[in-house]
Scaffold this motif. Structure first.
Motif, PDB file in Angstrom:
ATOM      1  N   GLN A  85      25.928  39.003  44.897  1.00 24.30           N
ATOM      2  CA  GLN A  85      27.319  38.632  44.791  1.00 24.30           C
ATOM      3  C   GLN A  85      27.684  39.575  43.762  1.00 24.30           C
ATOM      4  O   GLN A  85      26.861  40.007  43.011  1.00 24.30           O
ATOM      5  N   ILE A  86      29.069  39.718  43.753  1.00 24.85           N
ATOM      6  CA  ILE A  86      29.410  41.286  43.403  1.00 24.85           C
ATOM      7  C   ILE A  86      30.639  40.652  42.131  1.00 24.85           C
ATOM      8  O   ILE A  86      31.765  39.529  42.545  1.00 24.85           O
ATOM      9  N   VAL A  87      30.588  40.507  40.655  1.00 25.50           N
ATOM     10  CA  VAL A  87      31.212  39.382  39.581  1.00 25.50           C
ATOM     11  C   VAL A  87      32.032  41.346  39.425  1.00 25.50           C
ATOM     12  O   VAL A  87      32.176  42.095  38.858  1.00 25.50           O
ATOM     13  N   ILE A  88      33.526  40.773  39.661  1.00 28.05           N
ATOM     14  CA  ILE A  88      33.987  41.694  39.154  1.00 28.05           C
ATOM     15  C   ILE A  88      35.663  41.430  37.426  1.00 28.05           C
ATOM     16  O   ILE A  88      36.182  40.403  38.353  1.00 28.05           O
ATOM     17  N   VAL A  89      35.177  42.145  36.610  1.00 25.54           N
ATOM     18  CA  VAL A  89      35.637  41.577  35.761  1.00 25.54           C
ATOM     19  C   VAL A  89      37.610  41.838  35.572  1.00 25.54           C
ATOM     20  O   VAL A  89      37.500  42.658  33.734  1.00 25.54           O
ATOM     21  N   GLY A  90      37.827  41.720  36.202  1.00 30.99           N
ATOM     22  CA  GLY A  90      39.273  42.184  36.110  1.00 30.99           C
ATOM     23  C   GLY A  90      39.753  43.451  36.538  1.00 30.99           C
ATOM     24  O   GLY A  90      38.804  44.536  36.340  1.00 30.99           O
ATOM     25  N   ASP A  91      41.392  43.562  36.601  1.00 36.82           N
ATOM     26  CA  ASP A  91      41.290  45.249  36.999  1.00 36.82           C
ATOM     27  C   ASP A  91      40.590  45.246  37.956  1.00 36.82           C
ATOM     28  O   ASP A  91      40.857  46.871  38.123  1.00 36.82           O
ATOM     29  N   MET A  92      40.706  44.863  39.023  1.00 32.70           N
ATOM     30  CA  MET A  92      40.449  44.879  40.624  1.00 32.70           C
ATOM     31  C   MET A  92      41.008  46.599  41.292  1.00 32.70           C
ATOM     32  O   MET A  92      40.657  46.852  42.022  1.00 32.70           O
ATOM     33  N   PHE A  93      42.320  45.598  41.523  1.00 29.67           N
ATOM     34  CA  PHE A  93      43.127  46.065  41.935  1.00 29.67           C
ATOM     35  C   PHE A  93      44.389  46.800  40.600  1.00 29.67           C
ATOM     36  O   PHE A  93      44.750  46.411  40.225  1.00 29.67           O
ATOM     37  N   HIS A  94      45.007  48.369  41.142  1.00 33.19           N
ATOM     38  CA  HIS A  94      46.316  48.613  40.192  1.00 33.19           C
ATOM     39  C   HIS A  94      47.733  48.046  39.475  1.00 33.19           C
ATOM     40  O   HIS A  94      47.713  47.628  38.579  1.00 33.19           O
ATOM     41  N   ILE A  95      48.484  47.413  41.524  1.00 30.70           N
ATOM     42  CA  ILE A  95      48.940  47.489  40.543  1.00 30.70           C
ATOM     43  C   ILE A  95      49.602  46.765  42.448  1.00 30.70           C
ATOM     44  O   ILE A  95      48.528  46.505  43.347  1.00 30.70           O
ATOM     45  N   ARG A  96      50.611  46.822  43.152  1.00 32.95           N
ATOM     46  CA  ARG A  96      51.133  45.949  43.859  1.00 32.95           C
ATOM     47  C   ARG A  96      50.426  46.771  45.695  1.00 32.95           C
ATOM     48  O   ARG A  96      50.093  47.981  45.278  1.00 32.95           O
ATOM     49  N   GLU A  97      50.179  46.738  46.162  1.00 32.64           N
ATOM     50  CA  GLU A  97      50.088  46.527  47.598  1.00 32.64           C
ATOM     51  C   GLU A  97      50.146  47.923  48.126  1.00 32.64           C
ATOM     52  O   GLU A  97      51.591  48.355  48.415  1.00 32.64           O
ATOM     53  N   ASN A  98      49.283  48.827  48.155  1.00 32.82           N
ATOM     54  CA  ASN A  98      50.247  49.736  49.450  1.00 32.82           C
ATOM     55  C   ASN A  98      48.973  50.792  49.859  1.00 32.82           C
ATOM     56  O   ASN A  98      47.695  50.251  50.122  1.00 32.82           O
ATOM     57  N   ASN A 122      45.086  42.097  34.266  1.00 32.48           N
ATOM     58  CA  ASN A 122      46.635  42.214  33.976  1.00 32.48           C
ATOM     59  C   ASN A 122      47.797  42.739  35.101  1.00 32.48           C
ATOM     60  O   ASN A 122      48.510  42.408  35.697  1.00 32.48           O
ATOM     61  N   HIS A 123      46.108  43.511  35.981  1.00 35.13           N
ATOM     62  CA  HIS A 123      46.932  44.557  36.762  1.00 35.13           C
ATOM     63  C   HIS A 123      46.937  43.569  37.961  1.00 35.13           C
ATOM     64  O   HIS A 123      47.374  43.886  39.097  1.00 35.13           O
ATOM     65  N   ASP A 124      45.908  42.647  38.074  1.00 41.90           N
ATOM     66  CA  ASP A 124      45.835  41.685  39.895  1.00 41.90           C
ATOM     67  C   ASP A 124      46.375  41.271  39.831  1.00 41.90           C
ATOM     68  O   ASP A 124      47.160  39.512  39.829  1.00 41.90           O
ATOM     69  N   ILE A 125      47.612  41.556  40.598  1.00 42.14           N
ATOM     70  CA  ILE A 125      48.979  40.355  40.575  1.00 42.14           C
ATOM     71  C   ILE A 125      49.484  40.914  42.144  1.00 42.14           C
ATOM     72  O   ILE A 125      50.267  40.986  42.591  1.00 42.14           O
ATOM     73  N   LEU A 126      48.365  40.652  43.298  1.00 41.39           N
ATOM     74  CA  LEU A 126      48.527  41.076  44.572  1.00 41.39           C
ATOM     75  C   LEU A 126      48.654  39.454  44.388  1.00 41.39           C
ATOM     76  O   LEU A 126      48.255  38.564  43.929  1.00 41.39           O
ATOM     77  N   ALA A 127      49.501  39.186  46.388  1.00 42.65           N
ATOM     78  CA  ALA A 127      49.047  38.013  46.262  1.00 42.65           C
ATOM     79  C   ALA A 127      47.702  36.954  46.944  1.00 42.65           C
ATOM     80  O   ALA A 127      47.032  37.915  47.356  1.00 42.65           O
ATOM     81  N   ASP A 128      47.811  35.700  46.645  1.00 39.57           N
ATOM     82  CA  ASP A 128      47.071  35.166  46.972  1.00 39.57           C
ATOM     83  C   ASP A 128      46.325  35.313  48.741  1.00 39.57           C
ATOM     84  O   ASP A 128      44.786  35.196  48.515  1.00 39.57           O
ATOM     85  N   SER A 129      47.390  35.129  49.176  1.00 42.75           N
ATOM     86  CA  SER A 129      47.075  35.212  50.427  1.00 42.75           C
ATOM     87  C   SER A 129      46.122  36.710  50.736  1.00 42.75           C
ATOM     88  O   SER A 129      45.812  36.788  51.654  1.00 42.75           O
TER      89      SER A 129
END
Length: 231
Positions: A85-98, A122-129
């Motif tokens: 398992q990998i646990v990521i403690v936030g901000d895996m992605f910076h902003i919207r998809e690119n 706070n940076h993880d704002i991608l769509a749930d899908s």
């Protein structure tokens, strides 16, 4: 946690250091991630995938090699530790998809058996899908595993109601300022371990640092280009 720690470099130097909390063993890597031996879990924070692509889209010349190197470092740590398992403690992605997200999806397809859990930052704002497509389980707020809790920003944690829990957080990109001579100061990212909580370094090297001011009982491991240094 304001100010900077100023000390002389006279300490034990390693590429991996183990740190024990509640009789659990955590292996700290030079590559800015933690392997929780008892749970076969790798813990990492603030990867900020897509940040360099966001800068380039805004007209700022940032090489894509920075993002590719981060992916390669993460994959190398996974191959070494073989976590379940990998646990990521936030901000895996910076902003919207690119476009960099497509490279991540190809990378994710190489490790489909490993569970990836993201504690949203706070940076993880991608769509749930999108997270679902990438095989990422999203946890809003706090993730609890045994006597340990994981949250992106420690200021959002109520320790009065969870006094028995040790907290892992990220968000601030902790660093230390180390005196290496009479006039020379060097700044390094670091692992910070206090009595009740830890702050993990940003995995991404394309981030700034927030200098911390540890107390006497705290433990700090500075991350240099070549070794970990216990302070």
């Amino acid at each position: 946690m304001n100010g900077c720690l100023q000390i002389i470099l006279l300490f034990e130097v390693r590429n991996f250091i183990h740190h024990t909390i509640h009789k659990n063993t955590f292996w700290l890597s030079l590559q800015r991630c933690v392997y929780w031996e008892d749970q076969k879990t790798m813990i990492v924070s603030d990867l900020h995938f897509g940040k360099t692509g966001h800068f380039r889209k805004s007209g700022i010349a940032v090489p894509q090699d920075i993002f590719k190197e981060d992916l390669q470092r993460l994959f190398a740590e996974i191959q070494f530790h073989q976590p379940s398992q990998i646990v990521i403690v936030g901000d895996m992605f910076h902003i919207r998809e690119n476009k960099e997200m497509n490279l991540f999806l190809k990378w994710r397809n190489d490790i489909p058996a490993i569970e990836v859990v993201l504690v949203k930052g706070n940076h993880d704002i991608l769509a749930d899908s999108w997270y679902e497509k990438a095989g990422i389980t999203v946890q809003k707020g706090k993730l609890k595993i045994g006597k340990f809790s994981f949250i992106h920003d420690m200021t959002e944690y109520d320790d009065k109601q969870n006094s028995d829990q040790y907290l892992f957080s990220g968000h601030i990109h902790p660093g230390v300022s180390v005196r290496s001579g009479i006039r020379q100061m060097l700044n390094f990212p670091c692992y910070y371990f206090g009595e009740k909580y830890a702050v993990l370094p940003a995995f991404s090297k394309f981030t700034g640092l927030c200098c911390i001011d540890p107390k006497m009982k705290d433990t700090v491991y500075a991350i240099t280009d070549e070794a970990l240094i216990k302070i």
